[in-house]
Each structure stands twice: as C-alpha cells, then as structure tokens.
Design a protein around this motif. Structure first.
Motif, PDB file in Angstrom:
ATOM      1  N   LEU A   1     -25.172   1.865  16.049  1.00  0.00           N
ATOM      2  CA  LEU A   1     -24.751   2.466  17.318  1.00  0.00           C
ATOM      3  C   LEU A   1     -24.321   1.382  18.315  1.00  0.00           C
ATOM      4  O   LEU A   1     -23.323   1.538  19.024  1.00  0.00           O
ATOM      5  CB  LEU A   1     -25.878   3.316  17.910  1.00  0.00           C
ATOM      6  CG  LEU A   1     -25.555   4.079  19.183  1.00  0.00           C
ATOM      7  CD1 LEU A   1     -24.376   5.024  18.972  1.00  0.00           C
ATOM      8  CD2 LEU A   1     -26.778   4.848  19.655  1.00  0.00           C
ATOM      9  N   ALA A   2     -25.038   0.267  18.353  1.00  0.00           N
ATOM     10  CA  ALA A   2     -24.682  -0.825  19.262  1.00  0.00           C
ATOM     11  C   ALA A   2     -23.302  -1.395  18.917  1.00  0.00           C
ATOM     12  O   ALA A   2     -22.494  -1.686  19.811  1.00  0.00           O
ATOM     13  CB  ALA A   2     -25.740  -1.927  19.198  1.00  0.00           C
ATOM     14  N   ILE A   3     -23.023  -1.514  17.636  1.00  0.00           N
ATOM     15  CA  ILE A   3     -21.721  -2.047  17.221  1.00  0.00           C
ATOM     16  C   ILE A   3     -20.594  -1.076  17.599  1.00  0.00           C
ATOM     17  O   ILE A   3     -19.556  -1.489  18.123  1.00  0.00           O
ATOM     18  CB  ILE A   3     -21.713  -2.330  15.698  1.00  0.00           C
ATOM     19  CG1 ILE A   3     -22.624  -3.520  15.401  1.00  0.00           C
ATOM     20  CG2 ILE A   3     -20.309  -2.601  15.191  1.00  0.00           C
ATOM     21  CD1 ILE A   3     -22.881  -3.746  13.927  1.00  0.00           C
ATOM     22  N   VAL A   4     -20.813   0.211  17.365  1.00  0.00           N
ATOM     23  CA  VAL A   4     -19.786   1.201  17.718  1.00  0.00           C
ATOM     24  C   VAL A   4     -19.553   1.205  19.225  1.00  0.00           C
ATOM     25  O   VAL A   4     -18.403   1.262  19.686  1.00  0.00           O
ATOM     26  CB  VAL A   4     -20.172   2.603  17.186  1.00  0.00           C
ATOM     27  CG1 VAL A   4     -19.268   3.675  17.766  1.00  0.00           C
ATOM     28  CG2 VAL A   4     -20.124   2.627  15.667  1.00  0.00           C
TER      29      VAL A   4
ATOM     30  N   VAL B   1     -14.163   3.452  12.157  1.00  0.00           N
ATOM     31  CA  VAL B   1     -15.217   2.677  11.488  1.00  0.00           C
ATOM     32  C   VAL B   1     -15.640   3.448  10.243  1.00  0.00           C
ATOM     33  O   VAL B   1     -15.500   4.668  10.167  1.00  0.00           O
ATOM     34  CB  VAL B   1     -16.458   2.437  12.387  1.00  0.00           C
ATOM     35  CG1 VAL B   1     -16.137   1.510  13.527  1.00  0.00           C
ATOM     36  CG2 VAL B   1     -17.044   3.724  12.882  1.00  0.00           C
ATOM     37  N   ASN B   2     -16.160   2.727   9.281  1.00  0.00           N
ATOM     38  CA  ASN B   2     -16.694   3.344   8.075  1.00  0.00           C
ATOM     39  C   ASN B   2     -18.217   3.326   8.178  1.00  0.00           C
ATOM     40  O   ASN B   2     -18.811   2.265   8.364  1.00  0.00           O
ATOM     41  CB  ASN B   2     -16.252   2.590   6.822  1.00  0.00           C
ATOM     42  CG  ASN B   2     -14.759   2.692   6.611  1.00  0.00           C
ATOM     43  OD1 ASN B   2     -14.188   3.759   6.773  1.00  0.00           O
ATOM     44  ND2 ASN B   2     -14.125   1.589   6.264  1.00  0.00           N
TER      45      ASN B   2
ATOM     46  N   GLU C   1     -15.123   7.459   6.785  1.00  0.00           N
ATOM     47  CA  GLU C   1     -14.406   6.868   7.911  1.00  0.00           C
ATOM     48  C   GLU C   1     -14.411   7.854   9.083  1.00  0.00           C
ATOM     49  O   GLU C   1     -14.111   9.033   8.917  1.00  0.00           O
ATOM     50  CB  GLU C   1     -12.970   6.552   7.506  1.00  0.00           C
ATOM     51  CG  GLU C   1     -12.191   5.834   8.576  1.00  0.00           C
ATOM     52  CD  GLU C   1     -10.810   5.419   8.090  1.00  0.00           C
ATOM     53  OE1 GLU C   1     -10.137   4.732   8.855  1.00  0.00           O
ATOM     54  OE2 GLU C   1     -10.424   5.801   6.985  1.00  0.00           O
ATOM     55  N   TYR C   2     -14.766   7.339  10.259  1.00  0.00           N
ATOM     56  CA  TYR C   2     -14.827   8.160  11.467  1.00  0.00           C
ATOM     57  C   TYR C   2     -14.053   7.478  12.583  1.00  0.00           C
ATOM     58  O   TYR C   2     -13.975   6.251  12.642  1.00  0.00           O
ATOM     59  CB  TYR C   2     -16.276   8.321  11.957  1.00  0.00           C
ATOM     60  CG  TYR C   2     -17.132   9.217  11.112  1.00  0.00           C
ATOM     61  CD1 TYR C   2     -17.133  10.591  11.297  1.00  0.00           C
ATOM     62  CD2 TYR C   2     -17.972   8.688  10.143  1.00  0.00           C
ATOM     63  CE1 TYR C   2     -17.932  11.423  10.527  1.00  0.00           C
ATOM     64  CE2 TYR C   2     -18.782   9.499   9.368  1.00  0.00           C
ATOM     65  CZ  TYR C   2     -18.747  10.859   9.563  1.00  0.00           C
ATOM     66  OH  TYR C   2     -19.538  11.679   8.806  1.00  0.00           O
TER      67      TYR C   2
ATOM     68  N   GLU D   1     -15.239   7.391  18.690  1.00  0.00           N
ATOM     69  CA  GLU D   1     -16.014   8.340  19.519  1.00  0.00           C
ATOM     70  C   GLU D   1     -16.815   9.296  18.642  1.00  0.00           C
ATOM     71  O   GLU D   1     -17.969   9.611  18.929  1.00  0.00           O
ATOM     72  CB  GLU D   1     -15.075   9.109  20.454  1.00  0.00           C
ATOM     73  CG  GLU D   1     -15.788   9.991  21.451  1.00  0.00           C
ATOM     74  CD  GLU D   1     -16.766   9.249  22.354  1.00  0.00           C
ATOM     75  OE1 GLU D   1     -17.809   9.841  22.687  1.00  0.00           O
ATOM     76  OE2 GLU D   1     -16.501   8.088  22.722  1.00  0.00           O
ATOM     77  N   GLU D   2     -16.210   9.762  17.570  1.00  0.00           N
ATOM     78  CA  GLU D   2     -16.890  10.656  16.637  1.00  0.00           C
ATOM     79  C   GLU D   2     -18.087   9.946  15.976  1.00  0.00           C
ATOM     80  O   GLU D   2     -19.156  10.527  15.800  1.00  0.00           O
ATOM     81  CB  GLU D   2     -15.896  11.137  15.582  1.00  0.00           C
ATOM     82  CG  GLU D   2     -16.373  12.269  14.730  1.00  0.00           C
ATOM     83  CD  GLU D   2     -15.302  12.703  13.730  1.00  0.00           C
ATOM     84  OE1 GLU D   2     -15.583  13.668  13.002  1.00  0.00           O
ATOM     85  OE2 GLU D   2     -14.210  12.100  13.672  1.00  0.00           O
ATOM     86  N   ALA D   3     -17.896   8.683  15.632  1.00  0.00           N
ATOM     87  CA  ALA D   3     -18.975   7.888  15.032  1.00  0.00           C
ATOM     88  C   ALA D   3     -20.119   7.704  16.031  1.00  0.00           C
ATOM     89  O   ALA D   3     -21.301   7.800  15.659  1.00  0.00           O
ATOM     90  CB  ALA D   3     -18.446   6.541  14.575  1.00  0.00           C
TER      91      ALA D   3
END
Length: 189
Positions: A76-79, A112-113, A123-124, A127-129
């Motif tokens: 979550l931090a990376i996204v 991101v995957n 793969e998302y 925002e969805e991720a």
C-alpha cells in the motif's frame, strides 16, 4: 450435555459456597441420570481437548494474519508513493528476493501488478490497486481483532472447564470420604 452447560456457569472462585452447592445439585441431577463423576469428568476432558484444538487453530490463523499485515502495508505504501509521484520520474528500492534489493527508475506509472497468491498476479490501475489494498488491509485488521477476541473467549472457556473438572473431582473425593466415614462408623457400632 445439559449438566455440562450448567457447570460451565459456575463461579471461578473456589471459596464460593453457592458454586459448591450448584456443583452438588448438578452432580445430584447427573447421578439421578446414572452419570458418575468419572463420566462427567471424561465429558469435560473431551470438551477441554476440543477447546485446546480450537485455540491452536485460532493461534495459527492469528500468526498467518500477522505475517500478511506487513506485506500489505508495504504494498500500500508503494502504491501511494506512485500515486503521489503523479507521473514524475522517481527511484524505487524494491525487493528481488529475501535480503536482496535493487533500485528501479520509473516514470509515468499507470498500473501495478499485485500478487494475489496461488500463482496469480493481476494488473490494476493505481487507484484501483490502492482501494483493493486498503480494503484488504482493513479486512486483515478486522480478522486479526476477531482472532484475538476468539482466543480470549476460548481461554476463558478453557479455564471454566478446568475449574469445573476440579470441582467435580473435589466433590467426588468429599462424597467418598463421607461415605467411608459413615461405613466406618456403622462397622464400629
């Protein structure tokens, strides 16, 4: 099983006279049904084994959840970092394998995957991720809280069951001692 339910409601304090009376009444009811203290104790010991198994299962579930929590936080931090970058170039340290890291320069990241497990990577959009990871993190924390409360309840039930076993055993010892005293008094008379 009616007797077991009654005995589980006993107070934990051994000095409680009312609880001792309840133990006598419960044994009296069980005795009228042909159940001996050994049968009652064996039933409680079976319940105790089941509670220990249930506690072990809950502890394993808790450990699994505690293992997943840091991974979800890190993902979550990376996204969020990628969302905050808003298309600008940035360097990211990421883990290739345990204890092996590398640096990647990324720019204009739109997807991101995410590793879902069981050999599945999806793969998302960013925002969805983020939404998925936040929902999964909240669910994980809720499940961890539930596991903790389940463990507490199981420990309380285990203690109550152990106390019930001790009370039945002590009552049976007292009953046998009184019966022996009566038999000895009758033999002496």
């Amino acid at each position: 099983m009616h007797v077991i339910t009654i005995l589980l409601g006993l107070s934990v304090r051994p000095s409680d006279a009312r609880a001792a009376c309840r133990a006598r009444r419960c044994y009296g009811r069980a005795g009228s049904q042909g159940k001996t203290p050994d049968v009652l104790i064996s039933g409680f010991q079976d319940r105790l084994k089941g509670l220990k198994l249930l506690e072990q299962t809950c502890m394993q579930r808790k450990q699994r959840l505690l293992g997943k929590l840091p991974e979800m936080d890190k993902a979550l931090a990376i996204v969020k970092q990628l969302l905050d970058a808003d298309g600008s170039a940035m360097s990211i340290d990421f883990e290739l394998s345990p204890h092996v890291y590398t640096v990647a320069k990324v720019q204009d990241v739109k997807t991101v995957n995410l590793w879902l497990g069981a050999g599945v990577m999806v793969e998302y959009e960013l925002e969805e991720a983020r939404q998925l990871l936040e929902a999964n993190l909240a669910t994980c924390k809720l499940n961890l809280s539930t596991a903790n409360s389940d463990i507490d309840m199981i420990k309380e039930s285990t203690t109550t069951t152990e106390v019930s076993i001790a009370r039945i055993f002590n009552y049976d010892v007292e009953r046998r001692r009184k019966a022996k005293e009566v038999a000895d008094a009758e033999a002496a008379a």
